[in-house]
Design a protein around this motif. Structure first.
Motif, PDB file in Angstrom:
ATOM      1  N   ASN A  67      37.783  35.533  -1.199  1.00 32.07           N
ATOM      2  CA  ASN A  67      37.484  35.937   0.217  1.00 32.07           C
ATOM      3  C   ASN A  67      36.779  34.925   0.790  1.00 32.07           C
ATOM      4  O   ASN A  67      36.062  34.060   0.265  1.00 32.07           O
ATOM      5  CB  ASN A  67      37.082  37.207   0.669  1.00 32.07           C
ATOM      6  N   SER A  68      36.832  34.842   2.181  1.00 27.23           N
ATOM      7  CA  SER A  68      36.004  33.914   2.890  1.00 27.23           C
ATOM      8  C   SER A  68      34.345  34.277   3.010  1.00 27.23           C
ATOM      9  O   SER A  68      34.273  35.622   3.422  1.00 27.23           O
ATOM     10  CB  SER A  68      36.537  33.921   4.410  1.00 27.23           C
ATOM     11  N   GLN A  69      33.502  33.147   3.070  1.00 29.38           N
ATOM     12  CA  GLN A  69      32.250  33.281   2.849  1.00 29.38           C
ATOM     13  C   GLN A  69      31.614  33.276   4.463  1.00 29.38           C
ATOM     14  O   GLN A  69      30.633  33.687   4.802  1.00 29.38           O
ATOM     15  CB  GLN A  69      31.687  32.267   2.159  1.00 29.38           C
ATOM     16  N   MET A  70      32.437  32.686   5.341  1.00 27.90           N
ATOM     17  CA  MET A  70      32.280  32.375   6.663  1.00 27.90           C
ATOM     18  C   MET A  70      33.185  32.956   7.823  1.00 27.90           C
ATOM     19  O   MET A  70      34.431  32.966   7.164  1.00 27.90           O
ATOM     20  CB  MET A  70      31.903  31.049   6.942  1.00 27.90           C
ATOM     21  N   ASP A  71      32.729  33.049   8.935  1.00 24.51           N
ATOM     22  CA  ASP A  71      33.943  33.076   9.952  1.00 24.51           C
ATOM     23  C   ASP A  71      34.446  31.389  10.251  1.00 24.51           C
ATOM     24  O   ASP A  71      33.679  30.738  10.254  1.00 24.51           O
ATOM     25  CB  ASP A  71      33.443  33.479  11.445  1.00 24.51           C
ATOM     26  N   GLY A  72      35.845  31.313  10.101  1.00 22.52           N
ATOM     27  CA  GLY A  72      36.166  29.952  10.266  1.00 22.52           C
ATOM     28  C   GLY A  72      37.665  30.078   9.986  1.00 22.52           C
ATOM     29  O   GLY A  72      38.493  30.629  10.569  1.00 22.52           O
ATOM     30  N   TYR A  73      38.224  28.690   9.492  1.00 14.42           N
ATOM     31  CA  TYR A  73      39.350  28.342   9.341  1.00 14.42           C
ATOM     32  C   TYR A  73      39.672  28.450   7.719  1.00 14.42           C
ATOM     33  O   TYR A  73      39.169  27.462   7.084  1.00 14.42           O
ATOM     34  CB  TYR A  73      40.159  27.188   9.913  1.00 14.42           C
ATOM     35  N   ALA A  74      40.568  29.095   7.250  1.00 12.66           N
ATOM     36  CA  ALA A  74      41.221  28.830   5.940  1.00 12.66           C
ATOM     37  C   ALA A  74      42.151  27.497   5.923  1.00 12.66           C
ATOM     38  O   ALA A  74      43.044  27.500   6.928  1.00 12.66           O
ATOM     39  CB  ALA A  74      42.056  29.993   5.394  1.00 12.66           C
ATOM     40  N   GLY A 105      49.796  21.860   6.466  1.00 10.32           N
ATOM     41  CA  GLY A 105      49.663  21.217   7.681  1.00 10.32           C
ATOM     42  C   GLY A 105      49.109  22.326   8.819  1.00 10.32           C
ATOM     43  O   GLY A 105      49.059  21.985  10.042  1.00 10.32           O
ATOM     44  N   THR A 106      48.789  23.638   8.277  1.00 13.20           N
ATOM     45  CA  THR A 106      48.531  24.681   9.329  1.00 13.20           C
ATOM     46  C   THR A 106      46.995  25.082   8.709  1.00 13.20           C
ATOM     47  O   THR A 106      46.302  25.049   7.701  1.00 13.20           O
ATOM     48  CB  THR A 106      49.143  25.760   9.117  1.00 13.20           C
ATOM     49  N   ALA A 107      46.205  25.675   9.764  1.00 15.35           N
ATOM     50  CA  ALA A 107      44.760  26.555   9.438  1.00 15.35           C
ATOM     51  C   ALA A 107      45.010  27.655   9.990  1.00 15.35           C
ATOM     52  O   ALA A 107      45.368  28.254  11.238  1.00 15.35           O
ATOM     53  CB  ALA A 107      43.708  25.625  10.045  1.00 15.35           C
ATOM     54  N   ILE A 116      41.493  35.373   1.111  1.00 15.06           N
ATOM     55  CA  ILE A 116      41.949  33.904   1.346  1.00 15.06           C
ATOM     56  C   ILE A 116      43.446  33.832   1.167  1.00 15.06           C
ATOM     57  O   ILE A 116      43.989  34.463   0.131  1.00 15.06           O
ATOM     58  CB  ILE A 116      41.406  32.762   0.533  1.00 15.06           C
ATOM     59  N   PRO A 117      44.178  33.172   2.244  1.00 15.22           N
ATOM     60  CA  PRO A 117      45.815  33.182   2.065  1.00 15.22           C
ATOM     61  C   PRO A 117      46.063  32.443   0.872  1.00 15.22           C
ATOM     62  O   PRO A 117      45.559  31.339   0.372  1.00 15.22           O
ATOM     63  CB  PRO A 117      46.204  32.753   3.452  1.00 15.22           C
ATOM     64  N   ALA A 118      47.220  32.818   0.332  1.00 16.19           N
ATOM     65  CA  ALA A 118      47.884  31.840  -0.707  1.00 16.19           C
ATOM     66  C   ALA A 118      47.849  30.530  -0.158  1.00 16.19           C
ATOM     67  O   ALA A 118      48.486  30.456   0.781  1.00 16.19           O
ATOM     68  CB  ALA A 118      49.085  32.590  -1.307  1.00 16.19           C
ATOM     69  N   GLY A 119      47.667  29.673  -1.003  1.00 13.25           N
ATOM     70  CA  GLY A 119      47.752  28.180  -0.618  1.00 13.25           C
ATOM     71  C   GLY A 119      46.484  27.426  -0.108  1.00 13.25           C
ATOM     72  O   GLY A 119      46.567  26.238  -0.151  1.00 13.25           O
ATOM     73  N   ALA A 120      45.728  28.414   0.458  1.00 11.37           N
ATOM     74  CA  ALA A 120      44.462  27.882   0.970  1.00 11.37           C
ATOM     75  C   ALA A 120      43.371  27.748  -0.048  1.00 11.37           C
ATOM     76  O   ALA A 120      43.285  28.644  -1.102  1.00 11.37           O
ATOM     77  CB  ALA A 120      43.966  28.559   2.249  1.00 11.37           C
ATOM     78  N   THR A 148      36.976  18.608   3.959  1.00  8.94           N
ATOM     79  CA  THR A 148      36.353  19.641   3.121  1.00  8.94           C
ATOM     80  C   THR A 148      36.668  19.567   1.552  1.00  8.94           C
ATOM     81  O   THR A 148      37.451  18.578   1.408  1.00  8.94           O
ATOM     82  CB  THR A 148      36.509  21.291   3.497  1.00  8.94           C
ATOM     83  N   THR A 149      36.438  20.464   0.888  1.00  3.45           N
ATOM     84  CA  THR A 149      36.384  20.337  -0.591  1.00  3.45           C
ATOM     85  C   THR A 149      36.941  21.597  -1.289  1.00  3.45           C
ATOM     86  O   THR A 149      36.658  22.825  -0.571  1.00  3.45           O
ATOM     87  CB  THR A 149      35.170  19.871  -1.376  1.00  3.45           C
ATOM     88  N   PRO A 150      37.617  21.467  -2.260  1.00  4.30           N
ATOM     89  CA  PRO A 150      38.098  22.831  -2.760  1.00  4.30           C
ATOM     90  C   PRO A 150      37.038  23.841  -3.154  1.00  4.30           C
ATOM     91  O   PRO A 150      36.213  23.250  -3.579  1.00  4.30           O
ATOM     92  CB  PRO A 150      39.091  22.401  -3.972  1.00  4.30           C
ATOM     93  N   GLY A 151      37.222  25.117  -2.887  1.00  2.33           N
ATOM     94  CA  GLY A 151      36.340  26.075  -2.890  1.00  2.33           C
ATOM     95  C   GLY A 151      35.158  26.129  -2.144  1.00  2.33           C
ATOM     96  O   GLY A 151      34.543  26.862  -2.154  1.00  2.33           O
ATOM     97  N   ARG A 152      35.123  25.309  -0.921  1.00  2.31           N
ATOM     98  CA  ARG A 152      34.219  25.432   0.092  1.00  2.31           C
ATOM     99  C   ARG A 152      34.120  26.639   0.727  1.00  2.31           C
ATOM    100  O   ARG A 152      35.068  26.848   1.343  1.00  2.31           O
ATOM    101  CB  ARG A 152      34.147  24.159   0.846  1.00  2.31           C
ATOM    102  N   PHE A 153      32.925  27.380   0.891  1.00  2.00           N
ATOM    103  CA  PHE A 153      32.848  28.697   1.552  1.00  2.00           C
ATOM    104  C   PHE A 153      33.960  29.615   1.435  1.00  2.00           C
ATOM    105  O   PHE A 153      34.177  30.470   1.970  1.00  2.00           O
ATOM    106  CB  PHE A 153      32.864  28.407   3.224  1.00  2.00           C
ATOM    107  N   VAL A 154      34.247  29.565  -0.152  1.00  2.00           N
ATOM    108  CA  VAL A 154      35.124  30.607  -0.743  1.00  2.00           C
ATOM    109  C   VAL A 154      34.406  31.281  -1.674  1.00  2.00           C
ATOM    110  O   VAL A 154      33.880  30.883  -2.736  1.00  2.00           O
ATOM    111  CB  VAL A 154      36.530  30.158  -1.273  1.00  2.00           C
TER     112      VAL A 154
END
Length: 420
Positions: A67-74, A105-107, A116-120, A148-154
């Motif tokens: 799940n997301s650690q922040m309000d933002g974009y997956a 190509g989406t956020a 966290i959506p599958a693929g993000a 960004t990098t994989p796993g950031r804020f996840v």
């Protein structure tokens, strides 16, 4: 426990028992409190302060999903290869929803705690986006996001605890954090040990209940209130039997009337070697030992059973009886039942300013002094060695321990203190 001698009295040639030896005897006396028929299953709302009977394994992982650690974009981190990229905005992912897979190509706008959506594989905080606020999804809408990098804020699934791991060990005292963990694991109830019921009796012709007239030569009973409060704070159920006179037959009758259904009898006073030691006299036909523990204060102690009920006799001076509870009864319950939680021992340095002399202690005794732990990590002694100083006890927040064999401590020396 020492071997029993006629009339329940220890021999005059018997050496003082060590603090550790008496603590072990008290724990042995109370061993039946761990019996299987004393286990009960309670809802979490009623288990505060109880001791956990069995290890608890996590029935699921925490968190159970990434799940997301922040309000933002997956995002897919690979979609932002350079300094930044414009990504098409997808429908938002609120907490509690099951999102659709993220397309290349989406956020997806995502809220804290949402799946966290599958693929993000990363989340970019909203304050790093351009614009730095969420937009309504629509055809052609895009957001500029930095690399960004994989796993950031996840928060990865199981990053707190994985399914099957031990969540809590048997013997854990259940406080708010432990009960919160059990709730987070979806457990509505827990097996705990039943709280012991203690019969508490104060003895002495000289003792008067607070609130009544005080004749000459009498004192108000502080022991009953002092020990009852300490016991209740430790999670015990306390039954008060008032104040017994110094007539042994009356004390025996009182105990037999009041001890039905209790797990332990505790008396204060009447256990030393004076001429009117009512507890010693009342226990003459019972398997009770009266002995001296190498401790100051609290040396005279009684231990055994009265009509089959475990019995502890504490000294009559207020500080002595509280120190006896803290040194023997409370630790035994902590070790056997997991409750109350053990006193937290910390190291502190003696501050003897104003005392003008070092702290001294008898070589063969474990001395327990009252103290006040200061914010700078030093401890100031409160009151002297006497065991009747209630005002000094009330101004203390720690017990200061001077082990047997240590005869003198100077300012700046390190000591162990127990937080009260």
């Amino acid at each position: 426990m020492t071997s029993h001698t006629p009339h329940g009295h220890a021999t005059h040639t018997e050496r003082a028992r060590s603090v550790a030896g008496h603590a072990a005897a008290v724990a042995e006396l109370l061993q039946p409190l761990r019996a299987a028929d004393r286990i009960e299953t309670l809802p979490l709302s009623r288990a505060l302060g109880r001791g956990l009977v069995h290890d608890v394994a996590a029935p699921l992982s925490l968190p159970p999903f990434a799940n997301s650690q922040m309000d933002g974009y997956a995002v897919r981190s690979g979609d932002i290869p350079g300094g930044s990229a414009d990504l098409r905005v997808m429908p938002p992912v609120p907490a509690g929803s099951s999102p659709q897979a993220l397309q290349p190509g989406t956020a997806a706008p995502i809220m804290t705690g949402a799946m966290i959506p599958a693929g993000a594989d990363a989340v970019v905080p909203i304050e790093m986006a351009v614009p730095d606020h969420f937009m309504e999804p629509g055809r052609g809408r895009a957001v500029e996001l930095p690399a960004t990098t994989p796993g950031r804020f996840v928060r990865a699934a199981g990053s707190d605890i994985a399914e099957g791991e031990r969540a809590l060990a048997a013997g854990t005292c259940l406080g708010p954090a432990q009960l919160g963990l059990l709730a987070a694991l979806g457990l509505p109830e827990v097996a705990v040990y039943r709280a012991p019921t203690v019969l508490l009796v104060t003895t002495g012709d000289e003792v008067v209940e607070p609130g009544r007239p005080l004749p000459p030569g009498r004192i108000y009973d502080s022991n009953g209130t002092l020990l009852e409060a300490a016991m209740k704070q430790a999670g015990l159920t306390v039954r008060r039997a008032g104040i017994s006179t110094d007539a042994p037959a009356e004390l025996r009758a009182l105990l037999r009337t009041e001890c039905r259904g209790v797990d332990l009898i505790v008396t204060t006073g009447g256990v030393s070697k004076g001429a009117y030691e009512v507890v010693r006299q009342a226990m003459a036909d019972q398997p009770v030992d009266f002995l001296h523990v190498a401790m100051q204060p609290g040396g005279p102690q009684g231990i055994g059973t009265f009509d089959g009920v475990p019995f502890l006799g504490f000294p009559g001076n207020p500080v002595s009886c509280l120190v006896s509870f803290e040194m023997f009864l409370r630790p035994a319950l902590s070790a056997l039942l997991g409750a109350p939680a053990p006193r937290l021992p910390v190291r502190a340095r003696l501050d003897l300013d104003g005392q003008g002399r070092p702290l001294t202690s008898p070589v063969h005794k474990h001395q327990v002094r009252r103290g006040s732990l200061q914010p700078d990590g030093t401890v100031q002694l409160v009151g002297g060695e006497s065991s009747h100083l209630m005002h000094a006890l009330a101004g203390s927040n720690v017990l200061v321990h001077v082990p047997a064999g240590v005869t003198e401590l100077a300012a700046g020396d390190e000591v162990e203190v127990w937080m009260l």
